[in-house]
Design a protein around this motif. Structure first.
Motif, PDB file in Angstrom:
ATOM      1  N   THR A  99       0.929  -1.059   0.052  1.00  0.00           N
ATOM      2  CA  THR A  99      -0.060   0.146   0.054  1.00  0.00           C
ATOM      3  C   THR A  99       1.013   1.410   0.265  1.00  0.00           C
ATOM      4  O   THR A  99       2.139   1.287  -0.245  1.00  0.00           O
ATOM      5  N   ASP A 100       0.488   2.437   0.007  1.00  0.00           N
ATOM      6  CA  ASP A 100       0.907   3.583  -0.049  1.00  0.00           C
ATOM      7  C   ASP A 100       1.901   3.630   1.311  1.00  0.00           C
ATOM      8  O   ASP A 100       2.863   4.468   1.468  1.00  0.00           O
ATOM      9  N   LYS A 101       1.490   3.006   2.564  1.00  0.00           N
ATOM     10  CA  LYS A 101       2.016   2.875   3.787  1.00  0.00           C
ATOM     11  C   LYS A 101       2.966   1.862   4.116  1.00  0.00           C
ATOM     12  O   LYS A 101       3.826   1.998   5.041  1.00  0.00           O
ATOM     13  N   TRP A 102       2.902   0.832   3.427  1.00  0.00           N
ATOM     14  CA  TRP A 102       3.332  -0.694   3.783  1.00  0.00           C
ATOM     15  C   TRP A 102       4.301  -1.005   2.619  1.00  0.00           C
ATOM     16  O   TRP A 102       3.689  -1.032   1.614  1.00  0.00           O
ATOM     17  N   THR A 103       5.466  -1.592   2.971  1.00  0.00           N
ATOM     18  CA  THR A 103       6.372  -2.151   1.833  1.00  0.00           C
ATOM     19  C   THR A 103       6.893  -3.506   2.589  1.00  0.00           C
ATOM     20  O   THR A 103       7.407  -3.316   3.827  1.00  0.00           O
ATOM     21  N   ILE A 104       6.897  -4.468   1.876  1.00  0.00           N
ATOM     22  CA  ILE A 104       7.625  -5.823   2.285  1.00  0.00           C
ATOM     23  C   ILE A 104       8.806  -6.052   1.688  1.00  0.00           C
ATOM     24  O   ILE A 104       8.643  -5.978   0.402  1.00  0.00           O
ATOM     25  N   THR A 105       9.826  -6.693   2.248  1.00  0.00           N
ATOM     26  CA  THR A 105      11.291  -6.726   1.745  1.00  0.00           C
ATOM     27  C   THR A 105      11.454  -8.055   1.865  1.00  0.00           C
ATOM     28  O   THR A 105      12.127  -8.352   3.032  1.00  0.00           O
ATOM     29  N   PRO A 106      11.204  -9.055   1.175  1.00  0.00           N
ATOM     30  CA  PRO A 106      11.890 -10.598   1.312  1.00  0.00           C
ATOM     31  C   PRO A 106      13.425 -10.178   0.614  1.00  0.00           C
ATOM     32  O   PRO A 106      13.469  -9.691  -0.329  1.00  0.00           O
ATOM     33  N   GLN A 107      14.375 -11.169   1.103  1.00  0.00           N
ATOM     34  CA  GLN A 107      15.804 -11.373   0.783  1.00  0.00           C
ATOM     35  C   GLN A 107      16.240 -12.542   0.923  1.00  0.00           C
ATOM     36  O   GLN A 107      15.854 -13.096   2.152  1.00  0.00           O
ATOM     37  N   PHE A 108      17.586 -12.916   0.472  1.00  0.00           N
ATOM     38  CA  PHE A 108      18.178 -13.904   0.756  1.00  0.00           C
ATOM     39  C   PHE A 108      19.721 -14.019   0.302  1.00  0.00           C
ATOM     40  O   PHE A 108      20.120 -12.893  -0.385  1.00  0.00           O
ATOM     41  N   LEU A 109      20.390 -14.832   1.161  1.00  0.00           N
ATOM     42  CA  LEU A 109      22.019 -14.847   0.765  1.00  0.00           C
ATOM     43  C   LEU A 109      22.250 -16.195   0.842  1.00  0.00           C
ATOM     44  O   LEU A 109      22.028 -16.907   1.798  1.00  0.00           O
ATOM     45  N   PHE A 110      23.009 -16.351  -0.157  1.00  0.00           N
ATOM     46  CA  PHE A 110      23.717 -17.804  -0.248  1.00  0.00           C
ATOM     47  C   PHE A 110      25.123 -17.754  -0.379  1.00  0.00           C
ATOM     48  O   PHE A 110      25.710 -16.896  -1.175  1.00  0.00           O
ATOM     49  N   GLN A 111      25.911 -18.373   0.449  1.00  0.00           N
ATOM     50  CA  GLN A 111      27.520 -18.477   0.300  1.00  0.00           C
ATOM     51  C   GLN A 111      28.180 -19.946   0.218  1.00  0.00           C
ATOM     52  O   GLN A 111      27.423 -20.678   1.001  1.00  0.00           O
ATOM     53  N   ALA A 112      28.991 -20.072  -0.525  1.00  0.00           N
ATOM     54  CA  ALA A 112      29.843 -21.527  -0.432  1.00  0.00           C
ATOM     55  C   ALA A 112      31.312 -20.990  -0.344  1.00  0.00           C
ATOM     56  O   ALA A 112      31.802 -20.231  -1.176  1.00  0.00           O
ATOM     57  N   MET A 113      32.159 -21.619   0.416  1.00  0.00           N
ATOM     58  CA  MET A 113      33.467 -21.683   0.426  1.00  0.00           C
ATOM     59  C   MET A 113      34.029 -22.909   0.867  1.00  0.00           C
ATOM     60  O   MET A 113      33.691 -23.376   2.107  1.00  0.00           O
ATOM     61  N   SER A 114      34.811 -23.499  -0.126  1.00  0.00           N
ATOM     62  CA  SER A 114      35.218 -24.893   0.179  1.00  0.00           C
ATOM     63  C   SER A 114      34.299 -25.990   0.167  1.00  0.00           C
ATOM     64  O   SER A 114      33.125 -25.903  -0.391  1.00  0.00           O
ATOM     65  N   ALA A 115      34.175 -26.695   1.461  1.00  0.00           N
ATOM     66  CA  ALA A 115      33.120 -27.627   1.559  1.00  0.00           C
ATOM     67  C   ALA A 115      32.117 -27.050   2.405  1.00  0.00           C
ATOM     68  O   ALA A 115      31.000 -27.845   2.868  1.00  0.00           O
ATOM     69  N   ALA A 116      31.980 -25.694   3.074  1.00  0.00           N
ATOM     70  CA  ALA A 116      31.088 -25.210   3.756  1.00  0.00           C
ATOM     71  C   ALA A 116      30.294 -24.359   2.968  1.00  0.00           C
ATOM     72  O   ALA A 116      30.384 -23.607   1.875  1.00  0.00           O
ATOM     73  N   ASN A 117      28.716 -24.174   3.333  1.00  0.00           N
ATOM     74  CA  ASN A 117      28.018 -23.162   2.558  1.00  0.00           C
ATOM     75  C   ASN A 117      26.856 -22.990   3.542  1.00  0.00           C
ATOM     76  O   ASN A 117      26.690 -23.426   4.690  1.00  0.00           O
ATOM     77  N   GLU A 118      26.252 -21.983   3.118  1.00  0.00           N
ATOM     78  CA  GLU A 118      25.129 -21.095   4.044  1.00  0.00           C
ATOM     79  C   GLU A 118      24.216 -20.531   3.363  1.00  0.00           C
ATOM     80  O   GLU A 118      24.511 -20.233   2.389  1.00  0.00           O
ATOM     81  N   ILE A 119      22.809 -20.866   3.829  1.00  0.00           N
ATOM     82  CA  ILE A 119      21.519 -20.258   3.111  1.00  0.00           C
ATOM     83  C   ILE A 119      21.001 -19.461   4.188  1.00  0.00           C
ATOM     84  O   ILE A 119      20.739 -19.811   5.373  1.00  0.00           O
ATOM     85  N   MET A 120      20.618 -18.243   4.001  1.00  0.00           N
ATOM     86  CA  MET A 120      20.108 -17.252   4.900  1.00  0.00           C
ATOM     87  C   MET A 120      18.738 -16.623   4.064  1.00  0.00           C
ATOM     88  O   MET A 120      19.033 -16.337   3.060  1.00  0.00           O
ATOM     89  N   VAL A 121      17.849 -16.738   4.523  1.00  0.00           N
ATOM     90  CA  VAL A 121      16.342 -16.123   4.142  1.00  0.00           C
ATOM     91  C   VAL A 121      15.758 -15.092   5.073  1.00  0.00           C
ATOM     92  O   VAL A 121      15.882 -15.141   6.512  1.00  0.00           O
ATOM     93  N   GLN A 122      15.382 -14.030   4.661  1.00  0.00           N
ATOM     94  CA  GLN A 122      15.012 -12.819   5.615  1.00  0.00           C
ATOM     95  C   GLN A 122      13.721 -12.211   5.098  1.00  0.00           C
ATOM     96  O   GLN A 122      13.517 -12.196   3.752  1.00  0.00           O
TER      97      GLN A 122
END
Length: 343
Positions: free
Chosen positions: A234-257
């Motif tokens: 709406t004019d008053k409200w904004t929603i913001t989904p976002q994500f981050l994925f990382q991989a380094m050697s054998a390690a990895n990470e997934i983050m959602v917000q």
């Protein structure tokens, strides 16, 4: 250890025969509020905003209530859209970021300074979409304080001799660089996106392990993908989904917000933001922020919910970050026009 999710470093030594090496285990630094550390996230985000210059910083303090020598990571940055590019809708951004990370009994400290540049290429007639290529280069310095270091061999022998540490150096440094790409677009009047991909430690630089001057390890490449989507409900409200994925050697990470923003003014320059996130197999996140004109402030807290909660008691890391975008516009010079009527 996935719980040290912002990738600090620590020193460990297994119980092995006399003369066995001291092993250094190191991970890269990153933050829960990655959107408040843009130059750490991706060099393509350098100068990616409307304004004259941007300055910001973020501070993370993890496990203060759990261990004595907790993980502490402050970072500051400065960037600006420096000059125009080849096209009318293009520009070049320049920036610099400083990160200092300290952890553990031996105060293993990583200090990084990186300079970055990004070319923002305008696409389309209206210039609502920009494709960006960014590069970064800089220097890492790593050091330890050997004064309080104690190892199992010392305890077993009853000695406090530093000779048992087999550490010939207490600091080292190496150069590093990375690349990144990004895409920002106003899909329509109510939806905007910002996605990117970066490769850190592109040349897999060598660094010393503090054992002997001849002992070197290679820092693995780090691959990182991220995305943020702003949707005006709406004019008053904004929603913001976002994500981050990382991989380094054998390690990895997934983050959602995801967070919502309530706008107090029609210009949407005064807003309250709140939301939550989840780091897979590790932590739940609480997010809170406030925007006022060009200022943005955010706080976050990670609640550990992995198997490590037996030791952490579900306590995790606290973060606070802020940024300011200055808009300094030169007032137009209007030459006076004198009308001379004819008679």
């Amino acid at each position: 250890d996935g719980s040290k999710h912002y990738y600090s470093s620590h020193i460990e030594k297994n119980h092995c025969p006399s003369g066995s090496p001291l092993r250094l285990v190191a991970q890269d630094i990153h933050f829960t509020q990655f959107y408040l550390a843009p130059l750490t996230l991706n060099p393509a985000l350098t100068g990616s905003y409307e304004g004259t210059f941007r300055v910001g910083g973020i501070y993370r303090d993890q496990w203060r209530s759990v261990i004595e020598n907790q993980f502490v990571t402050p970072s500051v940055y400065l960037d600006a859209p420096a000059f125009r590019g080849f096209g009318k809708k293009d520009w070049v951004g320049l920036g610099v970021v400083l990160v200092n990370d300290k952890a553990g009994t031996v105060a293993l400290t990583n200090t990084t300074i990186m300079a970055s540049a990004a070319y923002h290429l305008g696409l389309g007639k209206k210039g609502n979409t920009h494709l960006t290529l960014g590069v970064e280069g800089g220097y890492h310095q790593r050091r330890i304080d050997k004064t309080d270091a104690r190892f199992e061999d010392e305890i077993r022998s009853g000695s406090t001799s530093a000779d048992l540490m087999n550490v010939s150096e207490d600091r080292s440094g190496f150069g590093d660089f990375g690349i990144g790409i990004g895409l920002t677009s106003a899909l329509n009047k109510k939806m905007r996106l910002n996605v990117g991909f970066a490769v850190k430690h592109l040349a897999e630089p060598e660094y010393t392990s503090f054992l002997t001057t001849s002992t070197q390890d290679n820092l693995a490449r780090r691959f990182r993908g991220h995305g943020t989507f702003d949707i005006d409900v709406t004019d008053k409200w904004t929603i913001t989904p976002q994500f981050l994925f990382q991989a380094m050697s054998a390690a990895n990470e997934i983050m959602v917000q995801s967070y919502g923003a309530y706008h107090f003014t029609p210009e949407k320059d005064i807003s309250l933001r709140f939301g939550a996130g989840y780091r897979f197999r590790d932590a739940a996140q609480a997010l809170l922020g406030f925007d006022f004109k060009g200022f943005r402030v955010g706080v976050a807290y990670d609640v550990n919910i992995s198997d490590l909660d037996v030791a952490s008691a579900n306590r995790g890391g606290f973060e606070i970050g802020a940024s300011y975008i200055a808009k300094i516009y030169k007032a137009p010079v209007v030459k006076p026009v004198i009308f001379c009527p004819r008679f």
